[in-house]
Design an enzyme around this catalytic site. Sequence first.
Site, PDB file in Angstrom:
ATOM      1  N   CYS A   2       0.839  -1.189   0.000  1.00 59.94           N
ATOM      2  CA  CYS A   2       0.000   0.000   0.000  1.00 59.94           C
ATOM      3  C   CYS A   2       0.875   1.241   0.000  1.00 59.94           C
ATOM      4  CB  CYS A   2      -0.897   0.013   1.243  1.00 59.94           C
ATOM      5  SG  CYS A   2      -1.893  -1.486   1.434  1.00 59.94           S
ATOM      6  N   LEU A  50      -3.607  -1.665  -1.826  1.00 57.97           N
ATOM      7  CA  LEU A  50      -3.514  -2.716  -2.834  1.00 57.97           C
ATOM      8  C   LEU A  50      -3.874  -4.011  -2.107  1.00 57.97           C
ATOM      9  CD1 LEU A  50      -2.655  -3.462  -5.771  1.00 57.97           C
ATOM     10  CD2 LEU A  50      -0.365  -3.901  -4.865  1.00 57.97           C
ATOM     11  N   ILE A  52      -4.175  -7.534  -0.877  1.00 56.46           N
ATOM     12  CA  ILE A  52      -3.410  -8.765  -1.034  1.00 56.46           C
ATOM     13  C   ILE A  52      -3.868  -9.828  -0.037  1.00 56.46           C
ATOM     14  CG2 ILE A  52      -1.097  -9.787  -1.004  1.00 56.46           C
ATOM     15  CD1 ILE A  52      -1.454  -7.735  -3.234  1.00 56.46           C
ATOM     16  N   ASN A  74       1.990  -0.167   5.430  1.00 58.53           N
ATOM     17  CA  ASN A  74       2.426  -0.495   4.079  1.00 58.53           C
ATOM     18  C   ASN A  74       3.374  -1.678   4.173  1.00 58.53           C
ATOM     19  OD1 ASN A  74       3.426  -0.532   1.423  1.00 58.53           O
ATOM     20  ND2 ASN A  74       4.969   1.012   1.885  1.00 58.53           N
ATOM     21  N   GLU A  76       3.968  -6.250   4.211  1.00 59.22           N
ATOM     22  CA  GLU A  76       3.427  -7.572   4.519  1.00 59.22           C
ATOM     23  C   GLU A  76       4.164  -8.144   5.721  1.00 59.22           C
ATOM     24  OE1 GLU A  76       0.881  -8.619   2.992  1.00 59.22           O
ATOM     25  OE2 GLU A  76       0.894  -7.598   1.039  1.00 59.22           O
ATOM     26  N   ASP A  99      -3.013  -8.847   8.377  1.00 56.63           N
ATOM     27  CA  ASP A  99      -1.771  -8.683   9.126  1.00 56.63           C
ATOM     28  C   ASP A  99      -1.676  -7.295   9.753  1.00 56.63           C
ATOM     29  OD1 ASP A  99      -1.588  -7.587   6.578  1.00 56.63           O
ATOM     30  OD2 ASP A  99       0.461  -8.252   6.204  1.00 56.63           O
ATOM     31  N   ILE A 281      12.406  -9.657 -19.228  1.00 64.29           N
ATOM     32  CA  ILE A 281      12.415  -8.558 -20.192  1.00 64.29           C
ATOM     33  C   ILE A 281      13.844  -8.274 -20.621  1.00 64.29           C
ATOM     34  CG2 ILE A 281      12.744  -6.521 -18.704  1.00 64.29           C
ATOM     35  CD1 ILE A 281      10.118  -5.451 -20.191  1.00 64.29           C
ATOM     36  N   SER A 354      11.137 -11.729  -6.208  1.00 66.37           N
ATOM     37  CA  SER A 354      12.341 -11.325  -6.924  1.00 66.37           C
ATOM     38  C   SER A 354      13.569 -11.738  -6.121  1.00 66.37           C
ATOM     39  CB  SER A 354      12.323  -9.814  -7.172  1.00 66.37           C
ATOM     40  OG  SER A 354      13.361  -9.432  -8.044  1.00 66.37           O
ATOM     41  N   GLY A 355      14.753 -11.545  -6.691  1.00 64.05           N
ATOM     42  CA  GLY A 355      15.975 -12.096  -6.095  1.00 64.05           C
ATOM     43  C   GLY A 355      16.860 -11.106  -5.376  1.00 64.05           C
TER      44      GLY A 355
END
Length: 628
Positions: A2, A50, A52, A74, A76, A99, A281, A354-355
């Site tokens: 968020c 947003l 989730i 904002n 998780e 949460d 990409i 992502s990594g």
Amino acid sequence: MCGIAGFVNDMPIDTKCPVLKRMTDIIAHRGPDSEGHYIDEHAALGHRRLSIIDLGGGKQPIYNEDGSLVITFNGEIYNYQPLREQLIEAGHTFTTKSDTEVLLHGYEEWGVELLQKIRGMFTFVIWDRNKRELFGARDHFGIKPFYYAKMNGTFMYASEIKSLLQHPDFVKELNEKALKPYMTFQYPAIGETFFKGVFKLPEGHYFTYRDGKMSIHEYYDEHFRESSTKLDPLVDTIDRTVCDSVKAHQIADVEVGSFLSSGVDSSYVAAVARPEHTYSIGFGKGTYNESQQAGELAKLIDLNNTAEALTDEEAFAAFPRIQWHLDEPDSNPSCVPLYFLSALAAKDVKVVLSGEGADELFAGYIDYGVHTKFKPIKVLTRWLGHLPAGARHAIAQWCKGKTFHGAWHMYANLAPAEESFIGQARVFEESESDKLLNPEYRNAPSVQSIVDKTYARVEGKGLSELKKKQYLDMHQWMPGDILLKADKMTMAHSLELRVPLLDKELMAVAEQVPTKYLITDENTKYAFRQAAGRHLPKEWYDREKLGFPVPIKKWLREEKFYKYVRSVFERDYVSKFFDQDALLRMIDDNYAGKTDDRRKIWTVYSFLTWYDVYFVHDGSKPDVIAIA
């Protein structure tokens, strides 16, 4: 994921004041699903959501049982479910399954100790109506941003600086001390942002604001050390912890996808997660399009990968908008493909893995001291590394400035980290910046003074030079560049990015990896790669680090892009900051092939584009431009 924004004022606030809505509207991209506001006489808390977790019931702000505490959040929290059970057992009543509410009741129950219990990425604020006190915190590593300022009697905060600009008490002024360090580091490198009076809450810190005073405290820091752990059990532990972290980071009430590149980090995550969708990409074909290799891996391990090739024109056209989303200038070229990769993934999913983090935790960068491929030099340097510090440093000084093969490798590995390493970017030397900048912009914190503050925190702790470099990157490069662009480029498209390799449980493993298993004669992040080998073919887990390839060298020697960047360098306001003639010579010589100053040119171009958006214009979202 968020966006949050708000303010506290000792003077009474008009509860019908439209300011808060303007502050949250400008960051609607962070949370397009819903908005929420809380306003009382002294505080205003805003939220963009947003959705989730707990899609139907997690709308914010959220209140405790008697309404005395209110939270906006904002991020998780990945271990919120067991914490929720503990809080219910302690007598707390929940109205949602989110949460967010766990944070609120957790603060009621445990106070600041809550921060030691949670696992996740976050910034949040809790307003205590009775005490008239604002409490807030930023996650352990700085995954989520938090900006604040106090101007004209108002304390204001937000997930993005552009929210602060909407407040009538905000005074927009360029921070003259930010430009010179940026030219070396390529990202905002000091605590005060490019906007004078706007600061970043440091990673691993919390604050309280009461009676006009802000108090900031640290609650977390990495504890790098050596251990006698053997390689095989270490690899077992790394893989087990990575798998556990990936599983935790997949908790959601929506689909979770994954980015997929040609490198080991995102490939490891995707191979463990096995999501329904992965995304890649690149630019055109060949060298600058790693999505081709990512596609090959997807076929090998049976993943459904969506790939897209960017055009050079698309990249340039979106660049002003990219700098707007970043809030501050960042000349890391990978901002560009990450922006478009996020747009691609956001067509299908709200969350991606992502990594990010593995290179800092497990020593993946060649700048940590891998400057030769000649094995005898590596072996000799490693042997010399066992000498007493005085002898090592003397040899390093002898190597400094020498031109024989291996001299730089030996210097970088034998010299004190404090002397040889400032992080993953060194664009302009300070002497070069001084020549190019006008006098009023030369008076700024020195590069050495910036890194010394971080190095001082581990002084006397007996760390290897490599671990000191890791520690510096954890507190400079990672929150200042890597995580900032990861948050801003994904949230530009209402996409939540999760980073399971940057997790406090995995950090607890990484910080005690023996130095000898970080970088070896074979490769960087050696132990981590062996763990990844449990899930990936050798060609992937053993591949040298590439980064996100971006063709800026090609762009700046192609006539239409060279002419466009040069036209930016010719603008009237450029002479306010730089020796404009010297700048134009730099881009002309680079275009003619006399020099290769692409990184310097791109760094100046990024700053000037950002300045044009926020100061020449009014800071509103720019249109996509056309490059003739």
